[in-house]
Structures are given as C-alpha cells and as structure tokens.
Design a protein around this motif. Structure first.
Motif, PDB file in Angstrom:
ATOM      1  N   GLY A 220       0.845  -1.171  -0.007  1.00 53.13           N
ATOM      2  CA  GLY A 220       0.166   0.227   0.036  1.00 53.13           C
ATOM      3  C   GLY A 220       0.720   1.364   0.151  1.00 53.13           C
ATOM      4  O   GLY A 220       0.410   2.251  -0.475  1.00 53.13           O
ATOM      5  N   ALA A 221       1.950   1.134   0.613  1.00 53.34           N
ATOM      6  CA  ALA A 221       2.932   2.432   0.757  1.00 53.34           C
ATOM      7  C   ALA A 221       3.415   2.682  -0.864  1.00 53.34           C
ATOM      8  O   ALA A 221       3.745   3.878  -1.112  1.00 53.34           O
ATOM      9  CB  ALA A 221       4.043   2.335   1.373  1.00 53.34           C
ATOM     10  N   GLN A 222       3.673   1.795  -1.528  1.00 57.73           N
ATOM     11  CA  GLN A 222       3.946   1.831  -3.043  1.00 57.73           C
ATOM     12  C   GLN A 222       2.580   2.568  -3.789  1.00 57.73           C
ATOM     13  O   GLN A 222       3.022   3.301  -4.766  1.00 57.73           O
ATOM     14  CB  GLN A 222       4.415   0.589  -3.782  1.00 57.73           C
ATOM     15  CG  GLN A 222       5.473   0.034  -3.309  1.00 57.73           C
ATOM     16  CD  GLN A 222       5.688  -1.433  -4.074  1.00 57.73           C
ATOM     17  OE1 GLN A 222       4.879  -2.307  -3.520  1.00 57.73           O
ATOM     18  NE2 GLN A 222       6.737  -1.416  -4.737  1.00 57.73           N
ATOM     19  N   LEU A 223       1.512   2.203  -3.355  1.00 57.27           N
ATOM     20  CA  LEU A 223       0.559   2.678  -4.125  1.00 57.27           C
ATOM     21  C   LEU A 223       0.154   4.268  -3.750  1.00 57.27           C
ATOM     22  O   LEU A 223      -0.097   5.012  -4.376  1.00 57.27           O
ATOM     23  CB  LEU A 223      -0.737   1.732  -3.616  1.00 57.27           C
ATOM     24  CG  LEU A 223      -2.195   2.608  -3.986  1.00 57.27           C
ATOM     25  CD1 LEU A 223      -2.464   2.516  -5.515  1.00 57.27           C
ATOM     26  CD2 LEU A 223      -3.371   1.762  -3.562  1.00 57.27           C
ATOM     27  N   ALA A 224       0.564   4.583  -2.309  1.00 57.56           N
ATOM     28  CA  ALA A 224       0.658   5.911  -1.922  1.00 57.56           C
ATOM     29  C   ALA A 224       1.712   6.627  -2.678  1.00 57.56           C
ATOM     30  O   ALA A 224       1.310   7.867  -3.303  1.00 57.56           O
ATOM     31  CB  ALA A 224       0.842   5.977  -0.435  1.00 57.56           C
TER      32      ALA A 224
END
Length: 357
Positions: A220-224
């Motif tokens: 999810g941090a990559q998505l952010a």
C-alpha cells in the motif's frame, strides 16, 4: 458529471488482468467484493470462454468489474526466424514428450467476436493491451455505457489513446510482470522501458485522462507513492497471483517466493514478445535466440509450457512475475485488498503528519 473509471470502486486498487488463467472469475469477484476493481483476462480464451467467465463473475458479485482484450497483431514476423527457433526447440519437445504448437494459430485472438459480445452484453470496463483500438471501437463501447482504458508504455502511446477516445490509460512501467503492453513490438527498443514513477510523471504531463499505474506494486505504501506521483489508481498483478482464488498453477505460485528464483528478466523466449518472468532454465537457454514473433512463438511454446506445468517442472514454465515478487503474500484476495487499503491509509497519514511538521 459522467463517472470515471476510478469511481467504480471504493479503493484505488485494480487487480491486473493476467492472461493464462490467473485472473479467473473467483479472483475478480473477490477483489471487487472487497472494494477493489477485479478483472478478467480474455486473452488466449475463445469468445464463448470469455462470456462464460463474465457470467460466473456476475453470479459471484454485483460489484463492477472489467475485461481485458488483446489487440490483433500485425503480420511482421519473419517466417524463417520462426522456423529456426522451432528447430532450436525440438529438444524441448522431445524432453517433454509433446509436439510444438502451430505458430500460425491466429493473430487476432478472436478480437471481433469478443468485442461483439461486450457490445451486446456490456460490462462496466474494457481495457486493451498490445495496441490502441480505433475511435470507432472506443466510441461504440462508450455508447454501450462501458468505460475504456488502454495499456501504454510511453507518453506517445498515452497521447494516441487519448486522441482515440479512451477514458483512461494504464501506464505500465518496465517493472511489471508478464508482457510489456507496447503498441508496436520493436526489438530495437528492448531493454529501454521506463520505470513506473518516471513514466507516470511523463504521461501526466502528456494527457488529461486518468492514469492507472502498473508495475512492481506489492504494498500500500507503493500505491501511495504512485498516487502522489500523479496516478489515480494502482494496478496489482503479481500481488494477487499467489492468492488462493487465483487460477495460476500451484508451481507458479510457489515460485514467487522460492529462494531458487532470485531475479526477473524481460524475455522473448516463451512468446516472441518481451515479458518479465522469473529467470529459469528455459529462459536462460532460449531467450538469447528467440525472434520477435508474437503470437507465433506463444502458440509454438504453448504445448511445452503445458507439459512442463503438468510435470510440475518450474524450469520449463513461463513464470511471469513483477520485480517485487519476493513481497508476495498468500492472503485471500479480499483480505489482501483490505491490507493494501490499510497500508495506503497509513502511508497517507505519515505523509500528512510529515507535511504538517
């Protein structure tokens, strides 16, 4: 105001349409039910096979989902090069006790028949890979109430998609597992693909339509990060490939985190088009000699890949995987969507608190 592709799901999480069996109805439905946007891959299926899978998804969820089509391919493969490669693969056929597939099994992947079904019985989203449809095709889908997106790997391809009337572009970085969705397969550009973050920035300045970011996303941090870079949603393929609902072969799933497979490469060995997979024996032995001949090479090696899978031999399979494959988590698809959404929220909170400091 007309809905956009990113309005279709509560979370900006798209499950990649992985051809070859992984993106089955159970996976697509589970992702859509959990708040993401699930996808079916119509590539390599018959038109009726695609329709039966659409019916299955509708029986499993009332939430929006999408279908991906492969564009028909032009005739520019060198028959002599294909014949030479076939002779190089003769030992593989003997080893697996099978015959090579017919390289001339078709270049259009049943495109017209599949499009006719999708116009007659529309789905919420249709995306395209290996090229950009005509303005007429995209317009007919729009009139049917279907949103459209085109896979692109350069700003120029994104501009072509916008001109043709696509509602969005799926921006695919070189990190992505499986095939690079270039609109024209040019061997001279092999190895020159752009990384996802740089590509998002370039495409964001080139077009005004929404961007779905794809390539190596596992957390999810990559998505952010890609949302901050200018994307409107993120597409996850390898992350969902290992889910229990995925239709991928068990050997393929296990290989994602097997220490035996330490890296990925782009190769033409299995299909004649650049595709990223785990480096195995087949890729090492045949990749340097594989011609630019898609889908001829795909058809030719299909029997070998099936025989290897049946034998449980990962060294002869196309183990498509993105660069982040070691981060794969064997979670149910719905739970993975929830985890990714929680990670995204946490990353946004961290960015927000740091920005306010």
């Amino acid at each position: 105001m007309a809905p956009t592709l990113t309005d279709l799901s509560p979370y900006p999480i798209v499950q990649a349409p992985m051809a070859g069996g992984a993106s089955c109805p159970q996976l697509a439905a589970a992702v859509s039910e959990a708040g993401g946007l699930g996808f079916l891959a119509a590539g390599y299926k018959t038109a009726d096979g695609m329709y039966q899978e659409i019916k299955q998804v509708r029986g499993l969820t009332n939430q929006p989902f999408g279908v991906n089509l492969f564009m028909p391919q032009p005739e520019y493969a060198d028959p002599a090069a294909v014949a030479v490669y076939a002779s190089q693969l003769a030992g593989e056929a003997a080893w697996y006790g099978t015959q090579l597939g017919d390289p001339d099994s078709g270049r259009d992947d049943g495109f017209d028949a599949k499009l006719a079904i999708l116009l007659d019985d529309p789905v919420p989203v249709v995306t395209f890979t290996f090229g950009c449809p005509s303005r007429d095709v995209l317009g007919s889908l729009a009139r049917a109430g279907t949103l459209t997106a085109v896979t692109v790997t350069t700003p120029e391809e994104a501009q072509a998609a916008q001109r043709a009337g696509a509602d969005a572009v799926c921006v695919q970085g070189v990190e992505a597992g499986g095939h690079q969705g270039t609109h024209r397969d040019n061997p001279e550009t092999d190895g020159s693909g752009l990384g996802l973050v740089a590509l998002i920035a370039l495409v964001r300045e080139a077009v005004q339509i929404p961007i779905i970011a794809a390539g190596g996303l596992m957390r999810g941090a990559q998505l952010a990060a890609v949302l901050a870079a200018g994307a409107d949603a993120g597409q996850f393929g390898t992350a969902f490939l290992v889910c229990p609902e995925s239709g991928a072969n068990a050997v393929h799933k296990q290989a994602m985190t097997n220490p035996l497979f330490v890296r990925t490469e782009l190769t033409r060995a299995f299909s004649g088009r650049p595709a990223r997979g785990l480096v195995n024996r087949f890729m090492r032995e045949h990749g340097p000699y594989a011609p630019a001949a898609y889908p001829q090479v795909h058809h030719m090696t299909s029997t070998l890949r099936k025989a290897a899978a049946k034998a449980g031999d990962a060294q002869g399979m196309a183990l498509w995987a993105g660069q982040g494959h070691r981060l794969a988590r064997e979670l149910p698809a719905g739970q993975l969507v929830e985890v990714l959404a929680a990670e995204l929220a946490e990353a946004k909170d961290v960015l927000g608190s740091e920005g306010a400091a």
